[in-house]
Design a protein around this motif. Structure first.
Motif, PDB file in Angstrom:
ATOM      1  N   GLY A 195       0.812  -1.207   0.000  1.00 28.49           N
ATOM      2  CA  GLY A 195       0.000   0.000   0.000  1.00 28.49           C
ATOM      3  C   GLY A 195       0.848   1.259   0.000  1.00 28.49           C
ATOM      4  O   GLY A 195       0.581   2.207  -0.740  1.00 28.49           O
ATOM      5  N   LEU A 196       1.910   1.249   0.808  1.00 29.32           N
ATOM      6  CA  LEU A 196       2.779   2.428   0.868  1.00 29.32           C
ATOM      7  C   LEU A 196       3.531   2.630  -0.451  1.00 29.32           C
ATOM      8  O   LEU A 196       3.677   3.757  -0.932  1.00 29.32           O
ATOM      9  N   ALA A 197       3.998   1.503  -1.032  1.00 26.69           N
ATOM     10  CA  ALA A 197       4.711   1.610  -2.303  1.00 26.69           C
ATOM     11  C   ALA A 197       3.793   2.169  -3.388  1.00 26.69           C
ATOM     12  O   ALA A 197       4.187   3.043  -4.165  1.00 26.69           O
ATOM     13  N   ARG A 198       2.558   1.686  -3.437  1.00 27.68           N
ATOM     14  CA  ARG A 198       1.627   2.181  -4.440  1.00 27.68           C
ATOM     15  C   ARG A 198       1.266   3.633  -4.160  1.00 27.68           C
ATOM     16  O   ARG A 198       1.082   4.434  -5.082  1.00 27.68           O
ATOM     17  N   GLY A 199       1.175   3.979  -2.874  1.00 27.63           N
ATOM     18  CA  GLY A 199       0.888   5.365  -2.528  1.00 27.63           C
ATOM     19  C   GLY A 199       2.007   6.298  -2.961  1.00 27.63           C
ATOM     20  O   GLY A 199       1.758   7.395  -3.463  1.00 27.63           O
ATOM     21  N   LEU A 200       3.252   5.850  -2.786  1.00 28.07           N
ATOM     22  CA  LEU A 200       4.382   6.668  -3.212  1.00 28.07           C
ATOM     23  C   LEU A 200       4.380   6.873  -4.727  1.00 28.07           C
ATOM     24  O   LEU A 200       4.590   7.981  -5.223  1.00 28.07           O
ATOM     25  N   SER A 201       4.159   5.767  -5.458  1.00 29.13           N
ATOM     26  CA  SER A 201       4.154   5.885  -6.909  1.00 29.13           C
ATOM     27  C   SER A 201       2.993   6.742  -7.390  1.00 29.13           C
ATOM     28  O   SER A 201       3.126   7.538  -8.323  1.00 29.13           O
ATOM     29  N   ARG A 202       1.840   6.599  -6.741  1.00 31.75           N
ATOM     30  CA  ARG A 202       0.694   7.422  -7.123  1.00 31.75           C
ATOM     31  C   ARG A 202       0.989   8.896  -6.877  1.00 31.75           C
ATOM     32  O   ARG A 202       0.667   9.776  -7.695  1.00 31.75           O
ATOM     33  N   GLY A 203       1.605   9.184  -5.734  1.00 32.31           N
ATOM     34  CA  GLY A 203       1.937  10.569  -5.431  1.00 32.31           C
ATOM     35  C   GLY A 203       2.920  11.163  -6.425  1.00 32.31           C
ATOM     36  O   GLY A 203       2.779  12.313  -6.853  1.00 32.31           O
ATOM     37  N   ARG A 204       3.927  10.352  -6.840  1.00 36.01           N
ATOM     38  CA  ARG A 204       4.896  10.852  -7.817  1.00 36.01           C
ATOM     39  C   ARG A 204       4.222  11.081  -9.169  1.00 36.01           C
ATOM     40  O   ARG A 204       4.496  12.072  -9.861  1.00 36.01           O
ATOM     41  N   ARG A 215       2.870  24.047 -16.228  1.00 37.17           N
ATOM     42  CA  ARG A 215       3.665  24.556 -17.355  1.00 37.17           C
ATOM     43  C   ARG A 215       2.824  24.691 -18.617  1.00 37.17           C
ATOM     44  O   ARG A 215       3.339  25.072 -19.669  1.00 37.17           O
ATOM     45  N   GLY A 216       1.538  24.375 -18.553  1.00 34.33           N
ATOM     46  CA  GLY A 216       0.649  24.557 -19.694  1.00 34.33           C
ATOM     47  C   GLY A 216       0.772  23.485 -20.752  1.00 34.33           C
ATOM     48  O   GLY A 216       0.366  23.694 -21.898  1.00 34.33           O
ATOM     49  N   VAL A 217       1.308  22.304 -20.400  1.00 35.39           N
ATOM     50  CA  VAL A 217       1.450  21.197 -21.352  1.00 35.39           C
ATOM     51  C   VAL A 217       0.185  20.351 -21.310  1.00 35.39           C
ATOM     52  O   VAL A 217      -0.172  19.806 -20.263  1.00 35.39           O
ATOM     53  N   HIS A 218      -0.496  20.256 -22.420  1.00 39.35           N
ATOM     54  CA  HIS A 218      -1.720  19.457 -22.488  1.00 39.35           C
ATOM     55  C   HIS A 218      -1.384  17.964 -22.459  1.00 39.35           C
ATOM     56  O   HIS A 218      -0.511  17.499 -23.200  1.00 39.35           O
ATOM     57  N   VAL A 219      -2.074  17.204 -21.605  1.00 36.75           N
ATOM     58  CA  VAL A 219      -1.867  15.765 -21.479  1.00 36.75           C
ATOM     59  C   VAL A 219      -3.156  15.059 -21.863  1.00 36.75           C
ATOM     60  O   VAL A 219      -4.190  15.251 -21.213  1.00 36.75           O
ATOM     61  N   ASP A 220      -3.091  14.279 -22.926  1.00 39.71           N
ATOM     62  CA  ASP A 220      -4.301  13.554 -23.338  1.00 39.71           C
ATOM     63  C   ASP A 220      -4.608  12.433 -22.360  1.00 39.71           C
ATOM     64  O   ASP A 220      -3.768  12.062 -21.523  1.00 39.71           O
ATOM     65  N   GLU A 221      -5.803  11.856 -22.457  1.00 37.49           N
ATOM     66  CA  GLU A 221      -6.252  10.870 -21.489  1.00 37.49           C
ATOM     67  C   GLU A 221      -5.382   9.623 -21.489  1.00 37.49           C
ATOM     68  O   GLU A 221      -5.105   9.029 -20.442  1.00 37.49           O
ATOM     69  N   GLY A 222      -4.917   9.202 -22.682  1.00 35.34           N
ATOM     70  CA  GLY A 222      -4.075   8.016 -22.744  1.00 35.34           C
ATOM     71  C   GLY A 222      -2.763   8.201 -21.999  1.00 35.34           C
ATOM     72  O   GLY A 222      -2.333   7.324 -21.234  1.00 35.34           O
ATOM     73  N   ALA A 223      -2.114   9.342 -22.219  1.00 35.78           N
ATOM     74  CA  ALA A 223      -0.854   9.617 -21.532  1.00 35.78           C
ATOM     75  C   ALA A 223      -1.078   9.782 -20.036  1.00 35.78           C
ATOM     76  O   ALA A 223      -0.276   9.309 -19.213  1.00 35.78           O
ATOM     77  N   ARG A 224      -2.157  10.446 -19.685  1.00 38.49           N
ATOM     78  CA  ARG A 224      -2.471  10.637 -18.262  1.00 38.49           C
ATOM     79  C   ARG A 224      -2.650   9.295 -17.548  1.00 38.49           C
ATOM     80  O   ARG A 224      -2.117   9.081 -16.459  1.00 38.49           O
ATOM     81  N   GLN A 225      -3.368   8.382 -18.183  1.00 35.89           N
ATOM     82  CA  GLN A 225      -3.610   7.090 -17.555  1.00 35.89           C
ATOM     83  C   GLN A 225      -2.332   6.270 -17.477  1.00 35.89           C
ATOM     84  O   GLN A 225      -2.102   5.542 -16.507  1.00 35.89           O
ATOM     85  N   ARG A 226      -1.479   6.391 -18.501  1.00 39.20           N
ATOM     86  CA  ARG A 226      -0.201   5.672 -18.474  1.00 39.20           C
ATOM     87  C   ARG A 226       0.660   6.135 -17.312  1.00 39.20           C
ATOM     88  O   ARG A 226       1.313   5.335 -16.641  1.00 39.20           O
ATOM     89  N   ILE A 227       0.661   7.429 -17.069  1.00 42.13           N
ATOM     90  CA  ILE A 227       1.437   7.972 -15.944  1.00 42.13           C
ATOM     91  C   ILE A 227       0.870   7.485 -14.608  1.00 42.13           C
ATOM     92  O   ILE A 227       1.602   7.047 -13.720  1.00 42.13           O
ATOM     93  N   LEU A 228      -0.459   7.539 -14.465  1.00 40.37           N
ATOM     94  CA  LEU A 228      -1.087   7.149 -13.200  1.00 40.37           C
ATOM     95  C   LEU A 228      -0.966   5.650 -12.939  1.00 40.37           C
ATOM     96  O   LEU A 228      -0.900   5.208 -11.791  1.00 40.37           O
ATOM     97  N   ASP A 229      -0.930   4.832 -14.006  1.00 42.88           N
ATOM     98  CA  ASP A 229      -0.863   3.377 -13.836  1.00 42.88           C
ATOM     99  C   ASP A 229       0.541   2.877 -13.564  1.00 42.88           C
ATOM    100  O   ASP A 229       0.728   1.733 -13.148  1.00 42.88           O
ATOM    101  N   CYS A 230       1.543   3.703 -13.790  1.00 39.53           N
ATOM    102  CA  CYS A 230       2.927   3.269 -13.619  1.00 39.53           C
ATOM    103  C   CYS A 230       3.252   3.099 -12.135  1.00 39.53           C
ATOM    104  O   CYS A 230       2.925   3.960 -11.307  1.00 39.53           O
ATOM    105  N   THR A 231       3.909   1.993 -11.776  1.00 48.41           N
ATOM    106  CA  THR A 231       4.314   1.733 -10.386  1.00 48.41           C
ATOM    107  C   THR A 231       5.836   1.636 -10.245  1.00 48.41           C
ATOM    108  O   THR A 231       6.327   1.346  -9.162  1.00 48.41           O
ATOM    109  N   MET A 233       9.079   3.212  -9.664  1.00 51.34           N
ATOM    110  CA  MET A 233       9.532   4.492  -9.130  1.00 51.34           C
ATOM    111  C   MET A 233      10.704   5.057  -9.916  1.00 51.34           C
ATOM    112  O   MET A 233      10.828   6.278 -10.080  1.00 51.34           O
ATOM    113  N   ASP A 234      11.611   4.194 -10.429  1.00 48.83           N
ATOM    114  CA  ASP A 234      12.730   4.696 -11.227  1.00 48.83           C
ATOM    115  C   ASP A 234      12.209   5.377 -12.496  1.00 48.83           C
ATOM    116  O   ASP A 234      12.692   6.448 -12.894  1.00 48.83           O
TER     117      ASP A 234
END
Length: 265
Positions: A195-204, A215-231, A233-234
């Motif tokens: 849980g803590l590891a997933r919380g850290l990755s989610r926070g990052r 910074r005004g960079v538009h993020v489409d839904e696919g890229a946004r979900q890819r970032i949020l799903d990544c666990t 940390m590196d």
């Protein structure tokens, strides 16, 4: 209430009751609700006029911290009620782990009562949620005394699995806050770590999206979900560094390849 009982013109009597089992000692707050208000004015006559406008009633207080174990055991009521009073009374003290085995007969009475298994589950779950390792061990000892070994192991295992899942959910929701302080050695520690590891990755991941948004960079839904799903940390840390200068999500996610192509052209 008027819709349910249109024939009634008066309100039913409601008696407020406070059951207290806090760790700070005996209850010290005023028993009369009107004494909880800071009334304006300095002279008694003026305060008296204000006092007439605030709720004026006294609540019943059951201060479990002031009760002795023998008195709680002697209270009238079903075994579940007496066991609950005892667990609440000693639940935040270091005495609980030592006292649980002394209450085996009361646990057995709860188990033998109608719907006893369900009631036992509620008590054990509370002990596992609030207690430390010593309390968990004592609870397991009590279960083995009240139930057959197979049933006791099944219950403890199911509680452990439930706590693991809840630990994961708490890690997702609370990030760096630990999901559960202590738990069953066979399950809760792993659940807390995951849980803590997933919380850290989610926070990052949320930090990366926040930087891009600022910074005004538009993020489409696919890229946004890819970032949020990544666990990883590196990987997230690498994306975080790129997000500080990237002008598009592809420059963050593609390892700078997109930016290099732009430079070469």
């Amino acid at each position: 209430m008027h819709q349910e009982h249109p024939e009634r013109s008066l309100l039913p009597v409601i008696i407020p009751l406070v059951m207290y089992h806090g760790p700070e000692g005996a209850w010290t707050a005023p028993r009369r609700v009107q004494d909880l208000f800071e009334l304006p004015g300095e002279i008694e006559e003026e305060q008296k006029r204000w006092r007439a406008l605030v709720p004026s009633f006294e609540y019943l207080l059951d201060d479990l911290t002031a009760e002795r174990e023998e008195a709680l055991k002697a209270r009238p009521g079903p075994p579940l009620a007496r066991l609950a009073w005892l667990v609440l009374r000693y639940g935040r003290t270091e005495e609980l782990a030592r006292k649980l085995p002394e209450w085996v007969s009361l646990f057995a009475q709860v188990q033998a009562a109608p719907e006893g298994a369900e009631h036992l589950v509620v008590v054990i779950r509370y002990l596992l949620w609030t207690g430390d390792k010593a309390v968990h061990d004592a609870a397991g000892q009590v279960l083995h005394s009240v139930l057959d070994e197979q049933r006791a192991e099944e219950l403890m295992r199911s509680y452990g699995e439930e706590l693991i899942e809840q630990g994961r959910q708490q890690g997702l929701a609370l990030g760096l806050e630990k999901g559960l302080e202590k738990g069953l050695e066979k399950g809760l520690a792993r659940g807390r770590e995951e849980g803590l590891a997933r919380g850290l990755s989610r926070g990052r991941a949320e930090d990366i999206l926040r930087i891009l948004a600022i910074r005004g960079v538009h993020v489409d839904e696919g890229a946004r979900q890819r970032i949020l799903d990544c666990t990883d940390m590196d990987m997230l840390n690498s994306w975080f560094d790129r997000a500080l200068q990237a002008t598009s999500p592809s420059e963050v996610l593609d390892g700078g390849a997109h930016a290099s192509r732009q430079k070469d052209s």
